[in-house]
Design a protein around this motif. Structure first.
Motif, mmCIF file in Angstrom:
data_model
loop_
_atom_site.group_PDB
_atom_site.id
_atom_site.type_symbol
_atom_site.label_atom_id
_atom_site.label_comp_id
_atom_site.label_asym_id
_atom_site.label_seq_id
_atom_site.Cartn_x
_atom_site.Cartn_y
_atom_site.Cartn_z
ATOM 1 N N ALA A 1 -12.502 4.193 4.257
ATOM 2 C CA ALA A 1 -12.073 5.517 4.717
ATOM 3 C C ALA A 1 -11.363 5.426 6.065
ATOM 4 N N LEU A 2 -11.875 4.588 6.948
ATOM 5 C CA LEU A 2 -11.252 4.432 8.267
ATOM 6 C C LEU A 2 -9.809 3.944 8.146
ATOM 7 N N LEU A 3 -9.572 2.984 7.242
ATOM 8 C CA LEU A 3 -8.244 2.387 7.095
ATOM 9 C C LEU A 3 -7.359 3.151 6.114
ATOM 10 N N GLY A 4 -7.966 4.048 5.329
ATOM 11 C CA GLY A 4 -7.183 4.789 4.341
ATOM 12 C C GLY A 4 -6.671 3.905 3.225
ATOM 13 N N GLY A 5 -7.481 2.940 2.805
ATOM 14 C CA GLY A 5 -7.059 2.010 1.754
ATOM 15 C C GLY A 5 -7.938 2.115 0.532
ATOM 16 N N GLY A 6 -7.826 1.108 -0.362
ATOM 17 C CA GLY A 6 -8.665 1.067 -1.543
ATOM 18 C C GLY A 6 -8.451 2.248 -2.475
ATOM 19 N N HIS A 7 -9.550 2.838 -2.922
ATOM 20 C CA HIS A 7 -9.474 3.934 -3.886
ATOM 21 C C HIS A 7 -8.830 5.177 -3.275
ATOM 22 N N LEU A 8 -9.022 5.394 -1.984
ATOM 23 C CA LEU A 8 -8.374 6.537 -1.327
ATOM 24 C C LEU A 8 -6.851 6.403 -1.390
ATOM 25 N N ARG A 9 -6.378 5.201 -1.170
ATOM 26 C CA ARG A 9 -4.929 4.955 -1.223
ATOM 27 C C ARG A 9 -4.412 5.161 -2.644
#
Length: 466
Positions: A362-370
Motif C-alpha cells: 500500500a505504501l508503494l502503490g504496487g502489487g494488487h493495488l497497481r
C-alpha cells in the motif's frame, strides 16, 4: 521510576550488544542488505533496457498501422508494467501477479503473467528486497533475541534477585521491550545504510522526496513488525520457565506467519473460492461460436474487396456477436479469478508477515493495488478509444460503417495522424487510498502488539519469585 527503567534498559542493551548472537546477526543483515541492493541494481538496469525496447517496438508497430484506421483500432496491444525504481524496498511480487493486460478498441482483457522480462527459467520468488530481509530474517532474529530473555533469568534465579530490589515489574517489562526493539532496529538501520550505499551510481537518479518518504515509511512499518515479534518473544519467555519451550513457541509463530499461512493460499483458494478451468471456458466459447455460425443468415461468411459488398454487413454482425460471446465469457472468468485472489488475500491476513507486506504494498502503490488501478483505467480508456475510432470512421465517406472487430473489410481504411490517436498512460494509485490502507494494516499490527504486551505483563505480574 524513569531512572529505574533507564538503568535496566542500559543494562539490557549492553548485554545484547556484547553478545555473539548480535555480532553474527549484524554481519548477516549487512551482507543481505548490500547483496539485495546490488542484485536489484543489475536486474533493474536489465529490465529498463528490455522495457524500453518493447515500448519502442510497440510504437513502431503503431506507426506502421496508422496507414489503416481499422487495423490500428483492431490491433491487440499489451500493457506492461514499467520497472519500479523503488523495487529494492519491495518488489510487491509483481513478477508473480498479473503484470500485463491485452487491449484494443473493442476490449480490455487478456490477463497475463510475465516473468518481469527476465529469464523464465529463474525462480521469480527469489528476489531479495529489503521487505523480504526484514520479514524473514530480522523478524526471526528478533525472536531469537527475546525468547529466553525472561525465562533464562528465571532459570538462573536472576529475575528473583532483580525483583528483590525496589524495581517495579512494570519498569522491568518496559525496559525489556524497548531494549530488544532498539537492538533489532539498530540491525535494520545498519542494513539500510549499507543497502543505500550499495545502490551506488543508481541512487542519484532515483533520489527524490518521494523516495525519502517511502524509506521513512519502510522504517516505520518495519518498526511495527519488529515490535510485534519482540512482544511475542517476551510473551513466550514470560509464559514458561523453560527456554526450549519458549523457543518452540517462537519458531512455531515464525513458521506459521512466514511460511505456512502465506504458502497455503493455493489450497484455500481452490477449497473456498473454486474457479472454472480455462480449457472449459475455451470449449464453451468455441461451442457458442459454432452455434452462432450455424444460425447466421446465408452469406455471413462471404468476403470481397469492395467495402460496400452487401454481405459484409452480415459478416460484421456475426463477428461482433462472436466477439461479445468471447468477451463476456473470458471477462466472467477473469473476474472469478480476481474474486478468488482477493478472498485468499483476506484469509492470509492472519499472518503478521503478510500484513507487513500488504502495508508495504500500500505504501508503494504496487502489487494488487497497481493491477486494480490499471484494470479499471483500461476499461475507461477502451471506451474512449472505441468512441474515437467510431468518430474517425464516421468521417470517412468510403466506409459503410459496419463494425467488424477483427477485419478491415467494412470500416475505414484511411490513414491518419498518429498523434491524434489516444494513448494509455498508467496512473499511480491515489495517495489517500494508499495511506488509508497503510494506516489500517498499521493499526491492526498495533492492536496485536498491545495485546501481546498486556498479556506478557500480566504473566510477569503473576510470577512468584519464591
Amino acid at each position: 521510576m524513569i531512572c529505574d527503567s533507564l538503568i535496566l534498559y542500559r543494562h539490557e542493551m549492553s548485554r545484547l550488544l556484547r553478545s555473539l548472537r548480535f555480532r553474527v546477526s549484524f554481519v548477516l543483515i549487512v551482507l543481505l542488505f548490500a547483496g539485495g541492493s546490488r542484485l536489484f541494481v543489475s536486474l533493474y538496469m536489465e529490465q529498463q533496457v528490455t522495457y524500453k525496447q518493447l515500448v519502442e517496438d510497440e510504437e513502431r508497430k503503431e506507426r506502421e498501422l496508422s496507414d489503416n484506421l481499422t487495423n490500428f483500432a483492431n490491433h491487440l496491444r499489451i500493457f506492461r508494467y514499467s520497472p519500479r525504481s523503488d523495487g529494492f524496498l519491495y518488489s510487491c511480487k509483481e513478477e508473480e501477479m498479473v503484470n500485463s493486460i491485452q487491449y484494443n478498441a473493442w476490449n480490455a482483457g487478456g490477463l497475463e503473467v510475465e516473468q518481469g522480462m527476465l529469464n523464465p527459467l529463474l525462480d521469480a520468488k527469489s528476489s531479495v528486497d529489503w521487505t523480504f530481509i526484514v520479514s524473514r530474517f530480522i523478524s526471526f532474529i528478533t525472536l531469537l533475541f527475546s525468547y529466553d530473555s525472561i525465562c533464562g533469568e528465571k532459570r538462573d534465579k536472576v529475575l528473583g534477585y532483580l525483583l528483590s530490589y525496589p524495581i517495579s515489574r512494570k519498569n522491568y517489562w518496559i525496559s525489556k521491550i524497548f531494549s530488544h526493539i532498539s537492538v533489532a532496529m539498530f540491525l535494520s538501520l545498519g542494513g539500510i545504510f549499507v543497502g543505500l550505499l550499495a545502490l551506488d551510481n543508481m541512487l542519484p537518479s532515483i533520489y527524490t522526496a518521494s523516495l525519502i518518504y517511502k524509506i521513512l515509511g519502510f522504517i516505520g512499518i518495519s518498526f511495527l513488525l519488529i515490535s510485534l515479534c519482540t512482544c511475542f518473544g517476551l510473551f513466550a519467555s514470560a509464559m514458561t520457565s523453560h527456554s526450549n519451550v519458549s523457543l518452540l513457541m517462537c519458531v512455531s509463530f515464525w513458521l506459521f506467519g512466514t511460511i505456512i499461512i502465506p504458502n497455503s493460499a493455493t489450497f484455500w483458494g481452490d477449497a473456498l473460492y473454486p474457479t472454472p478451468l480455462l480449457r472449459d471456458v475455451a470449449q464453451k466459447v468455441e461451442e457458442e461460436e459454432s452455434r452462432l455460425t450455424k444460425e447466421a443468415p446465408p452469406g455471413s461468411l462471404s468476403q470481397e474487396e469492395d467495402p460496400f459488398y452487401p454481405y459484409h454487413e452480415r459478416r460484421a454482425a456475426l463477428l461482433m456477436k462472436k466477439k461479445e460471446v468471447r468477451e463476456k465469457s473470458y471477462r466472467d472468468y477473469y473476474e472469478c479469478l480476481i474474486r478468488q485472489f482477493e478472498g485468499v488475500r483476506r484469509l492470509t491476513l492472519l499472518s503478521p508477515t503478510v500484513q507487513y507486506e500488504r502495508a508495504m504494498e500500500a505504501l508503494l502503490g504496487g502489487g494488487h493495488l497497481r493491477f486494480q488501478q490499471n484494470w479499471k483505467d483500461l476499461q475507461t480508456f477502451q471506451s474512449r478509444f472505441l468512441a474515437w475510432f467510431k468518430q474517425k470512421d464516421a468521417e470517412d465517406p468510403e466506409s459503410p460503417h459496419w463494425y467488424n472487430p477483427y477485419e478491415d473489410v467494412s470500416t475505414s481504411r484511411k490513414s491518419f495522424d498518429i498523434k491524434e490517436a489516444p494513448r494509455y498512460q498508467e496512473r499511480s494509485v491515489p495517495l489517500e487510498e494508499r495511506l488509508a490502507l497503510t494506516g489500517l494494516y498499521a493499526l491492526t499490527t498495533f492492536f496485536f502488539i498491545a495485546l501481546l504486551g498486556w498479556g506478557g505483563f500480566r504473566l510477569l505480574e503473576k510470577y512468584d519469585v519464591r
